[in-house]
Design a protein around this motif. Sequence first.
Motif, PDB file in Angstrom:
ATOM      1  N   ASN A 288       0.811  -1.224   0.000  1.00 53.33           N
ATOM      2  CA  ASN A 288       0.000   0.000   0.000  1.00 53.33           C
ATOM      3  C   ASN A 288       0.843   1.273   0.000  1.00 53.33           C
ATOM      4  N   GLY A 289       2.043   1.193  -0.563  1.00 51.73           N
ATOM      5  CA  GLY A 289       2.859   2.395  -0.709  1.00 51.73           C
ATOM      6  C   GLY A 289       2.178   3.411  -1.612  1.00 51.73           C
ATOM      7  N   SER A 290       2.366   4.697  -1.308  1.00 52.50           N
ATOM      8  CA  SER A 290       1.628   5.754  -1.996  1.00 52.50           C
ATOM      9  C   SER A 290       2.571   6.869  -2.442  1.00 52.50           C
ATOM     10  N   CYS A 291       2.129   7.648  -3.428  1.00 50.94           N
ATOM     11  CA  CYS A 291       2.920   8.807  -3.883  1.00 50.94           C
ATOM     12  C   CYS A 291       1.999   9.904  -4.417  1.00 50.94           C
ATOM     13  N   THR A 292       0.925  10.169  -3.707  1.00 48.14           N
ATOM     14  CA  THR A 292      -0.011  11.216  -4.133  1.00 48.14           C
ATOM     15  C   THR A 292       0.389  12.556  -3.511  1.00 48.14           C
ATOM     16  N   LEU A 293       1.644  12.939  -3.688  1.00 48.61           N
ATOM     17  CA  LEU A 293       2.144  14.188  -3.146  1.00 48.61           C
ATOM     18  C   LEU A 293       1.883  15.329  -4.120  1.00 48.61           C
ATOM     19  N   ASP A 294       1.838  16.547  -3.609  1.00 48.53           N
ATOM     20  CA  ASP A 294       1.522  17.709  -4.437  1.00 48.53           C
ATOM     21  C   ASP A 294       2.743  18.533  -4.827  1.00 48.53           C
ATOM     22  N   GLU A 295       3.864  18.363  -4.124  1.00 44.80           N
ATOM     23  CA  GLU A 295       5.033  19.195  -4.339  1.00 44.80           C
ATOM     24  C   GLU A 295       6.290  18.336  -4.394  1.00 44.80           C
ATOM     25  N   PRO A 296       7.344  18.817  -5.049  1.00 44.08           N
ATOM     26  CA  PRO A 296       8.628  18.118  -4.977  1.00 44.08           C
ATOM     27  C   PRO A 296       9.156  18.092  -3.546  1.00 44.08           C
ATOM     28  N   LEU A 297      10.058  17.144  -3.283  1.00 46.28           N
ATOM     29  CA  LEU A 297      10.701  17.075  -1.977  1.00 46.28           C
ATOM     30  C   LEU A 297      11.695  18.220  -1.822  1.00 46.28           C
ATOM     31  N   ASP A 298      11.982  18.573  -0.570  1.00 48.27           N
ATOM     32  CA  ASP A 298      13.056  19.518  -0.271  1.00 48.27           C
ATOM     33  C   ASP A 298      14.385  18.775  -0.244  1.00 48.27           C
ATOM     34  N   GLU A 299      15.462  19.512  -0.465  1.00 44.85           N
ATOM     35  CA  GLU A 299      16.793  18.897  -0.459  1.00 44.85           C
ATOM     36  C   GLU A 299      17.061  18.166   0.853  1.00 44.85           C
ATOM     37  N   LEU A 300      16.623  18.727   1.956  1.00 47.79           N
ATOM     38  CA  LEU A 300      16.900  18.129   3.263  1.00 47.79           C
ATOM     39  C   LEU A 300      16.155  16.808   3.453  1.00 47.79           C
ATOM     40  N   GLN A 301      15.146  16.534   2.652  1.00 47.52           N
ATOM     41  CA  GLN A 301      14.393  15.289   2.775  1.00 47.52           C
ATOM     42  C   GLN A 301      15.015  14.133   1.998  1.00 47.52           C
ATOM     43  N   LEU A 302      15.914  14.423   1.082  1.00 48.31           N
ATOM     44  CA  LEU A 302      16.370  13.399   0.144  1.00 48.31           C
ATOM     45  C   LEU A 302      17.072  12.240   0.828  1.00 48.31           C
ATOM     46  N   ASP A 303      17.983  12.524   1.736  1.00 51.75           N
ATOM     47  CA  ASP A 303      18.697  11.430   2.398  1.00 51.75           C
ATOM     48  C   ASP A 303      17.757  10.539   3.194  1.00 51.75           C
TER      49      ASP A 303
END
Length: 397
Positions: free
Chosen positions: A290-305
């Motif tokens: 049940n993994g999801s990806c209904t996000l509205d915005e790109p990730l921030d750089e600090l979230q990538l890691d």
Amino acid sequence: MASKFTPKLFSWLILPTLLLISLYSLSLPLYTPTPKPKIPISSSCNLFKGKWISDPNRKPIYDESCPFHRNAWNCLRNQRENMGRINSWKWVPDKCDLARIDPVEFLSLMRNKNIGFVGDSLNENFLVSFLCILRVADSGAKKWKRKGAWRGAYFPKFNVTVAYHRAVLLAKYEWQPKQLDDSNQDGLKGRYRVDVDIPADDWAHIGSFYDVLVFNTGHWWGFDKFPKETPLVFYKAGQPIQPPLEMFDGLKIVLENMIAYIEKELPEKTRKFWRLQSPRHFHGGDWNQNGSCTLDEPLDELQLDLWFDPRYDGVNKEARRLNHLIEEVLQGSNIRILDLTHLSEFRADAHPAIWLGKKDAVAVWGQDCMHWCLPGVPDTWVDILAQLINHYILETG
């Protein structure tokens, strides 16, 4: 009385005139065609590092009517939410400019040349974006499936072919049913034999047809594709490799052998790229959890890691882990790395997710947080690849 010119007098007059004309012509510069400006890619330029900038005026080059679309990725037709927002983001590299591809100019530069993609469905995703963009310059483009290609297009106005060869492991593999002497292995249904030194038939015979090739593999190298009931078994020179290899070690051997084959068997003049992994963006579980990806915005750089660093053991960690191995094996080869991973890591907002264009698709397959909406992020991949190809052709002629 009319004057009379003797042949001798005529010779004295004409010879100095011709001499003067000759001297004058030598004083003029020779005519040379105005060269096309070269794409400036300085040593400090890194097309793969930068940031996404919102540009409300940015529009896709093509729409849902492109005949080369694959239904599940045609997010405009499938009425995916926020498509205008998804396509309003512009990738801005550090210390250099990334121009949008001009389809007419690019196909003119590529006249009488061909481009091939070899690998898994993320390279097909890449191809479809490329085909839909280039069709803007040649509406007479025709579907093309030859030389083992899974799909592609021929652009008759420019005599250019762009095609994809499906080879998910790059090496040849085939199903082997369970044998009688396997009876003591509980749950085993059979094996997939992988010949690490033999390329898959789909691309083994492309020869010198392509002037540019883009390779990839990686998304099939996981236990979701080859669980313990149907494992990969690795062979070399027709014999099983002993002791048997784990999957990751098998990938390394396949990469080493396929890269050696590419360098030995494909023409030196063919420009070769290796596209690194396209990141997945499953949140809250993997594709079958049940993994999801209904996000509205790109990730921030600090979230990538937090999303992708293997140290955090998240569900999307495999891209960086595989990239490390691929880059290690590619060292010293003549294959250029096409590192589209980092710029794509930001774009958790740009997958088909639940908008797959087919009833019950999500119930059967889960959300698609691996492939990309089209138009979408792969259009930026095309911009980068086109700029690198332009630069190469203009530099080498």
